[in-house]
Scaffold this active site. Sequence first.
Site, PDB file in Angstrom:
ATOM      1  N   LYS A  13       0.612 -23.696  30.114  1.00  0.00           N
ATOM      2  CA  LYS A  13       1.590 -22.617  30.215  1.00  0.00           C
ATOM      3  C   LYS A  13       2.990 -23.131  30.538  1.00  0.00           C
ATOM      4  CE  LYS A  13      -0.602 -20.369  33.404  1.00  0.00           C
ATOM      5  NZ  LYS A  13      -1.716 -21.322  33.589  1.00  0.00           N
ATOM      6  N   ARG A 127      -2.965 -34.958  35.476  1.00  0.00           N
ATOM      7  CA  ARG A 127      -1.621 -34.546  35.904  1.00  0.00           C
ATOM      8  C   ARG A 127      -1.411 -34.835  37.380  1.00  0.00           C
ATOM      9  NH1 ARG A 127       0.120 -28.314  35.664  1.00  0.00           N
ATOM     10  NH2 ARG A 127      -0.966 -28.278  37.652  1.00  0.00           N
ATOM     11  N   ARG A 133       0.398 -35.010  42.713  1.00  0.00           N
ATOM     12  CA  ARG A 133       0.086 -33.718  43.332  1.00  0.00           C
ATOM     13  C   ARG A 133      -1.184 -33.863  44.178  1.00  0.00           C
ATOM     14  NH1 ARG A 133       1.098 -28.773  39.104  1.00  0.00           N
ATOM     15  NH2 ARG A 133       3.242 -29.290  38.536  1.00  0.00           N
ATOM     16  N   ARG A 144      -9.445 -22.847  41.638  1.00  0.00           N
ATOM     17  CA  ARG A 144      -8.379 -22.118  40.928  1.00  0.00           C
ATOM     18  C   ARG A 144      -8.920 -21.484  39.658  1.00  0.00           C
ATOM     19  NH1 ARG A 144      -4.117 -26.797  41.555  1.00  0.00           N
ATOM     20  NH2 ARG A 144      -3.401 -26.357  43.659  1.00  0.00           N
TER      21      ARG A 144
END
Length: 191
Positions: A13, A127, A133, A144
């Site tokens: 997204k 990622r 992260r 999630r």
Amino acid sequence: MRMILMGPPGAGKGTQAKFVADHFGIPAISTGDIFRFNVSEGTPLGVEAKKYMDAGEYVPDEVTNLMVRNRIDEDDAKPGFLLDGYPRTLAQVEELDGMVKFTGHELDAVVVLTADADELVARLLQRAQVEGRADDTEDVIRRRQEVYAEQTEPLIEVYRDRGLLVEIDGMGDVDDVTGRIFAALDAVRQS
């Protein structure tokens, strides 16, 4: 163009939002980016949001709704906007309906990127390593996905019933996905 970009975590997204927003000359409004900015700045909103984000949960509606309302009221969003990461719950759909109606406009399209769940976990773990992260562990990523399935997937039917839904295969090369989105949105604009 006033639109929503939806899809499970890791579906692309954020990447696609930038291309689509540039194409239509509208701002891409990402709740995730706004949350991360506030977390990095240590604002009261950021401190509150971080508790939920670290657990893989959604930030409460009252915090998110206010943030989105303020953002779509800014001048650059007057001709249109792309929402990425909002709405995520049925209550937020109702809130957004009120926000958009108040401006005298309506939504033009809701684009949903579809993708394989295991592929998404692999993407997000990759990622997390590249971007550092620390909150993106496999357990948090899977949580999630569960939260998305429980709370956000029902929105797809709401927008399908309203005739706004555009489903796009989010797997494959970024440029190919972008091309599929542009072709679908061009068809929406011509109808």
